[in-house]
Design an enzyme around this catalytic site. Sequence first.
Site, PDB file in Angstrom:
ATOM      1  N   TRP A 208       0.868  -1.161   0.072  1.00  0.00           N
ATOM      2  CA  TRP A 208      -0.026   0.031   0.050  1.00  0.00           C
ATOM      3  C   TRP A 208       0.713   1.318   0.108  1.00  0.00           C
ATOM      4  CZ3 TRP A 208      -4.396  -0.763  -2.122  1.00  0.00           C
ATOM      5  CH2 TRP A 208      -4.956  -1.712  -2.087  1.00  0.00           C
TER       6      TRP A 208
ATOM      7  N   ASP B 256      -1.228   7.028   6.198  1.00  0.00           N
ATOM      8  CA  ASP B 256      -2.358   6.197   5.821  1.00  0.00           C
ATOM      9  C   ASP B 256      -2.478   5.175   7.119  1.00  0.00           C
ATOM     10  OD1 ASP B 256      -3.938   4.380   4.895  1.00  0.00           O
ATOM     11  OD2 ASP B 256      -2.987   3.859   3.256  1.00  0.00           O
TER      12      ASP B 256
ATOM     13  N   LYS C 148     -12.449  -0.972   7.463  1.00  0.00           N
ATOM     14  CA  LYS C 148     -11.870  -1.986   8.355  1.00  0.00           C
ATOM     15  C   LYS C 148     -12.101  -1.608   9.709  1.00  0.00           C
ATOM     16  CE  LYS C 148      -7.914  -1.975   4.988  1.00  0.00           C
ATOM     17  NZ  LYS C 148      -8.112  -3.012   4.382  1.00  0.00           N
TER      18      LYS C 148
END
Lengths: 362, 362
Positions: free
Chosen positions: A102, A171, A195
């Site tokens: 990511w 992030d 999430k």
Amino acid sequence: MTIYNFAAGPATLPDQVLAQVQAELTNYQGTGLSILEISHRSVQFTTLLAQAKQLLLQLMNLTEREYEVLFLQGGATLQFTMVPLNLANKFHRVAFVNSGHWAERAMAEAKLIPDLAVEEIATSAPQFNHFPTVEFTGPAQYDYLHLTTNNTIFGTSLKQLPAANLPLVGDLSSNFLAQDYPFDHFDLIYAGAQKNLAPAGLTVVVVKKSLLSQMPTALPAMLSYRKLAAKDSTLNTPPVFQIYVAKLVLEWLVSQGGVSAMEAINRQKAQLIYEVIDQTNFYHNPVRPADRSLTNIPFTTGNSALDQTFITTAEQAGLKNLKGHRLTGGMRASLYNAMPLAGAVALRDFMLQFAKDHAEEK
Amino acid sequence: MTIYNFAAGPATLPDQVLAQVQAELTNYQGTGLSILEISHRSVQFTTLLAQAKQLLLQLMNLTEREYEVLFLQGGATLQFTMVPLNLANKFHRVAFVNSGHWAERAMAEAKLIPDLAVEEIATSAPQFNHFPTVEFTGPAQYDYLHLTTNNTIFGTSLKQLPAANLPLVGDLSSNFLAQDYPFDHFDLIYAGAQKNLAPAGLTVVVVKKSLLSQMPTALPAMLSYRKLAAKDSTLNTPPVFQIYVAKLVLEWLVSQGGVSAMEAINRQKAQLIYEVIDQTNFYHNPVRPADRSLTNIPFTTGNSALDQTFITTAEQAGLKNLKGHRLTGGMRASLYNAMPLAGAVALRDFMLQFAKDHAEEK
């Protein structure tokens, strides 16, 4: 049979929240309307938006004076573009810690911004089995340092924020409100909500208000933090339903004791699984112990056929979505805030029994 | 008391759909998981995504061979930016029909794209009480012509698509699937879902597949139709819940007879209200009759205190959200697909009674 959902996201939500959403789905607060039909200009929505912002700041120990909360769309992937568009204005040069897939995606999207220098200043590639060490010496001529605090795929997480004399962007998607950080060390935090906070379709951005006025004024409205902030996340119609569920989850988090209490429970849950991995010699996790994630635990038996049997048998036992990411194979258990301790215990027990039953097949 | 919600969006949804969402909210198709927790990589989601796409194309009389359906985020406002970024590649010059506030917003966002000429080729400003006539003579050196087919605020709509020898782009947000167009005349259609299709947080884009390969390759992923299409709207986590509700609404639309049947019912509903406006001499609507919207009907008594009494009294009678847009004042009745005929009848009856009761106050 009790079902536990170990998916990496969209992920499990607290049972109490789901029950409330279901109960009031056709009549929100006596209006006779569904939350799905409520206007974003209604007093019902503006009230819940204000509550959600206030709860989030409270949970992160941040003040409304210093930080703006934005409820946006487009996921972390759109933030990969919005962050450099809005923040990379002085040096046109940004620094990334490459801690996995990511972080690499965030870098790849930043590289699509014209006239921006994107530099990888630390990496744990190609194995990503630890979190890279970040060291800064001397003045840093970067607009910001970007960190991906938890790696959903490789199962690492950052335990201590680096001491860096430049703006910090994080992030936090996969350990958002699940691991306790000094959130005020960040200048901008973003997280896909699917999430730890809400159903897919909501992205939270928390940004220092002092930065907003330095941002460019001519960006497209939906890509401009300052324009979105000026309209309090209702520049256009926001995802009302996701913000409503987020507010319920935030209330639930407060009732559970907040982020530090959640981290303590998450440590306990993760510990149950890591103990089986380390003590049975049947399962393997490649991550350096100090850098292991609390929320995403990849593991394997070392035998892909046996891994497949594990996943199928677990599914039948109500332990769902343990299949690992395609980049790693094997299994992955995601243990976000809404996964109860009983779910981790059930997985631990299943892993122990499976190791016994299949000891010969390794 | 039966409640009818006349809000312009987020708007009313079919009762049957809300009942089904509520019934299966904690257990989607026997999985033991909520639709809010279902992975976008699960067979449950990929199945419903394919069904939603197929139903939408069927309702629009379009083929999968020729058109791509994208389920995106960010609302029509993000499309104001994405359309020129993706389509304005040949002439760097685009034509707009200025039929009202949302057309102006679309133009304003297009003007923020560097090196793009944005031209208003027809307008009904400043009153916007009719739909501008569009006439093209000779070759048109524009990348596309942009139309906003229905004006939520001013209550006009386009009845006949212009004959133009250039790509046609339509913002259909406020009469999407509510008014029947030859959809295959469009090269790209977009619509925020929160009026006629789903809860807020979903944007539908229908685009000619032949255009995709001509689009730029270096756009940020979340702003690139070709990248989003290559990943079938799951480049990152899509708004699963909204796509699920959209699929239920699309099934409901098919069961109602499709778009032409909906338009017929919408004409009937609108006619009830326009008749009261035209026949009582108590209410006023400024729009040229031929251009009147089927889905959004602004009206006023001509007396702002009386308008306020109307709105308050209607609210008490269960006729909700009739307050007009701040730009026009007065009242506005939005009669989207999910508003039953009985709702329009109830409003008509209320309007007649109110006119009688307050005849002296005009």
